[in-house]
Write a protein that holds these residues in place. Structure first.
Motif, PDB file in Angstrom:
ATOM      1  N   TYR A 238     -13.520   1.726   7.596  1.00  0.00           N
ATOM      2  CA  TYR A 238     -13.611   0.297   7.288  1.00  0.00           C
ATOM      3  C   TYR A 238     -14.719  -0.385   8.094  1.00  0.00           C
TER       4      TYR A 238
ATOM      5  N   ASP B 136       0.837  -1.201   0.000  1.00  0.00           N
ATOM      6  CA  ASP B 136       0.000   0.000   0.000  1.00  0.00           C
ATOM      7  C   ASP B 136       0.881   1.264   0.000  1.00  0.00           C
TER       8      ASP B 136
ATOM      9  N   GLU C 249       1.358  -3.906  11.466  1.00  0.00           N
ATOM     10  CA  GLU C 249       0.267  -4.801  11.063  1.00  0.00           C
ATOM     11  C   GLU C 249       0.744  -6.136  10.507  1.00  0.00           C
TER      12      GLU C 249
ATOM     13  N   LYS D 264      -5.830   8.787   1.604  1.00  0.00           N
ATOM     14  CA  LYS D 264      -6.289   9.254   2.918  1.00  0.00           C
ATOM     15  C   LYS D 264      -5.521  10.478   3.420  1.00  0.00           C
TER      16      LYS D 264
HETATM   17  C1  ADA Z   1      -3.136   0.240   7.477  1.00  0.00           C
HETATM   18  C2  ADA Z   1      -1.684   0.350   7.151  1.00  0.00           C
HETATM   19  C3  ADA Z   1      -1.369   1.496   6.230  1.00  0.00           C
HETATM   20  C4  ADA Z   1      -2.489   1.720   5.225  1.00  0.00           C
HETATM   21  C5  ADA Z   1      -3.802   1.949   5.933  1.00  0.00           C
HETATM   22  C6  ADA Z   1      -5.004   2.086   4.997  1.00  0.00           C
HETATM   23  O1  ADA Z   1      -3.600   0.146   8.689  1.00  0.00           O
HETATM   24  O2  ADA Z   1      -0.827   0.320   8.232  1.00  0.00           O
HETATM   25  O3  ADA Z   1      -0.170   1.248   5.581  1.00  0.00           O
HETATM   26  O4  ADA Z   1      -2.550   0.638   4.394  1.00  0.00           O
HETATM   27  O5  ADA Z   1      -4.088   0.868   6.756  1.00  0.00           O
HETATM   28  O6  ADA Z   1      -5.021   3.055   4.255  1.00  0.00           O
HETATM   29  O7  ADA Z   1      -5.877   1.235   5.011  1.00  0.00           O
END
Ligand code: ADA
Length: 554
Positions: free
Chosen positions: A433, A131, A377, A532
């Motif tokens: 989420y 991500d 995570e 985000k």
């Molecule tokens: C997570 C993660 C981030 C990013 C975020 C998201 O918790 O640690 O790297 O992926 O979520 O935007 O969902």
């Protein structure tokens, strides 16, 4: 392009490598013919290589000889360094520095070659489709240093408060490049504070550590948003003549965990900050210094007192800026979202230990770094994964007993390591989420942490946030991805988190939109960006910018 914001050597001859390198690619989808390119830089900034995943070869000529040390701030993400066609070293991991040493080189013209490789594969446990984007190239500054028969490899300054005032424990490592034993004199100077010296007995081709401690009753403390920095110079002398040196900066401050509080110089911290990826629209991960500085000005304007370097160690120039500004830093070693299967990759532990060790050793003296993190995570809910967490916590504590350790854990039931870190941190996305009120979800998580080994420890919300696509508006504020909807969710999340007295603070996810890998992620993320941010990848503010500014400054 120098690698720090201050001179790190007055004695050791030292210069940045020439910025222009001859560059060509080796794999499909690359360039047809070599080009000149600017270093530091990610090759994705070249339009033809926007999504190139492969090997890139950089070459430059220089004149020199003797013992040379090439210091690479970061090559993404596998590197092989050759001098006149002979391999000097290789390195894995984009986010930490490494050296290549050439000894007794005849004086004259030489060719330095660096092969960078950003292909995913089984031999890479940490850089995986993710991500965020794993860029390619020489992405941080390169320095060329001239060495004699011995050189100072690193220095660690540990400040602590004693009844007599501030004390600094100083450790300096000196490496011999000679085949004969030798004795040098090590002079340590902290201008305005003190000077110390000691002989160092060097064994052939070994590293020797020298240690001293000084009390500095007149030192002024480094405080959040009110930074006082000191310079320390370690100088190696032979028969009264300086032969090598290393200069660094540090601050007098002490971090302690007491019950549910994180204390800095005895004051309880309430953290308000952002997660920030090293990624800036046109530059990728090779963020120029002025752009780093602009990010920090925006964060200060937003009312932040901290930043988290998710999910890897950052460019030391960014940390230098945080030291200057008094912004607290959660720095973490590289890893995001690794399942147990990925943690069982035979290279996982070795690569994690390497990155963790390099991070702590290279960034130890930054006063802004108040906590070490790791393994964002990953699989903390299985026995095997939990054991990996414990091993990395153990290593962090071995390398640095002066800072607390933590990890940003995934929002899910069954976490097994709440009891193992000094500070418990968790990522939560209520109303993004998961539905349901933010207050209730945060309170339930705090309770779960307490019931499962984390009772009595400080708790941080290491991620909380919602997405919006810059410029997408919905006047009713109903649709996900609209700037209005992001504001609605962020307001609820931030108000709930700051009202919860069990929390030591929050890091919003995230400061700026960042690119994600096309492999495995393009269908999960509009625009192949994680959207985000409260600013987009060009730092254009979304509506949420002013909202966060209002809530953080309250
Ligand atoms: C997570 C993660 C981030 C990013 C975020 C998201 O918790 O640690 O790297 O992926 O979520 O935007 O969902």
């Amino acid at each position: 392009m120098t690698d720090r914001l201050f001179a790190t050597h007055h004695v050791r001859p030292c210069r940045p490598a020439e910025p222009l390198w001859l560059f060509h690619t080796l794999d499909e989808g690359g360039l047809e013919s070599p080009v000149k390119t600017f270093v530091p830089g990610a090759w994705e900034t070249m339009p033809r290589l926007r999504s190139y995943r492969g090997r890139g070869v950089y070459r430059q000529q220089f004149t020199g000889g003797g013992n040379l040390r090439f210091l690479f701030g970061g090559v993404s993400f596998r590197a092989k360094v050759l001098l006149d066609g002979q391999e000097l070293c290789s390195h894995y991991g984009a986010y930490t520095a490494f050296e290549a040493l050439a000894e007794n080189l005849p004086f004259g013209e030489h060719t330095l070659t660096v092969e960078a490789d950003n292909r995913f594969g089984e031999d890479s446990a940490l850089h995986i489709p993710n991500d965020y984007y794993s860029y390619g190239g020489i992405t941080r500054p390169v320095m060329i240093q001239q060495l004699g028969d011995a050189y100072i490899t690193r220095m660690q300054v540990t400040p602590s408060m004693t009844p007599e005032g501030w004390r600094a424990d100083i450790r300096v490592w000196v490496r011999s490049l000679s085949d004969a034993p030798d004795t040098c004199y090590l002079r340590i100077t902290m201008p305005e504070l003190c000077e110390q010296g000691m002989p160092v007995h060097l064994q052939p081709r070994q590293e020797t550590m020298a240690h001293c401690a000084v009390t500095c009753p007149d030192a002024v403390a480094w405080q959040p948003l009110q930074a006082t920095l000191y310079t320390i110079e370690a100088r190696l002398e032979k028969d009264g003549v300086p032969v090598d040196d290393l200069i660094d900066r540090f601050g007098f401050r002490e971090v302690k965990v007491e019950g549910q509080s994180i204390l800095l110089n005895g004051e309880k911290l309430l953290l308000k900050g952002f997660n920030r990826h090293e990624d800036y629209g046109p530059f990728g991960c090779a963020v120029p210094l002025s752009a780093m500085q602009q990010d920090l000005s925006l964060m200060l304007d937003l009312g932040c007192n901290c930043v988290r370097t998710c999910h890897y160690p950052n460019d030391p120039r960014f940390l230098d800026l945080c030291d200057e500004l008094g912004l607290l830093v959660w720095e973490e070693s590289h890893a995001r979202g690794l399942s147990e299967k990925r943690m069982r990759n035979p290279h996982f532990l070795e690569q994690t230990f390497l990155c963790t060790r390099e991070m702590v050793q290279q960034h130890y003296n930054h006063p802004s770094v108040f906590i070490w993190g790791c393994l964002n995570e990953c699989a903390d809910d299985t026995e095997y994964g939990a054991d990996c967490y414990r091993q990395v916590y153990h290593l962090l504590r071995q390398l640095d007993g002066s800072r607390p350790v933590t990890a940003a854990l995934l929002e899910r039931a069954g976490g097994l390591v709440f009891g193992d870190s000094d500070v418990v941190s968790v990522n939560l996305y209520p109303q993004w989420y998961y539905n349901g009120p933010a207050e209730g979800q945060i309170a339930a998580k705090v309770e779960e942490i307490r019931q499962n080994g984390g009772a009595g420890k400080p708790i941080i919300l290491s991620e909380i946030g919602a997405g919006a696509i810059y410029g997408y508006h919905d006047p009713l504020g109903e649709s996900k991805w609209s700037e209005e909807r992001q504001c609605t969710i962020l307001r609820r999340q931030i108000e709930a988190a700051l009202a919860n007295k069990d929390l030591s603070g929050i890091f919003l996810w995230q400061f700026a939109d960042c690119r994600v890998t096309e492999e495995e992620w393009f269908d999960k993320r509009p625009r192949t960006y994680n959207n985000k941010g409260v600013v987009d990848e060009y730092r254009r503010p979304k509506l949420s910018y002013m909202l966060v500014r209002e809530l953080f400054r309250r």
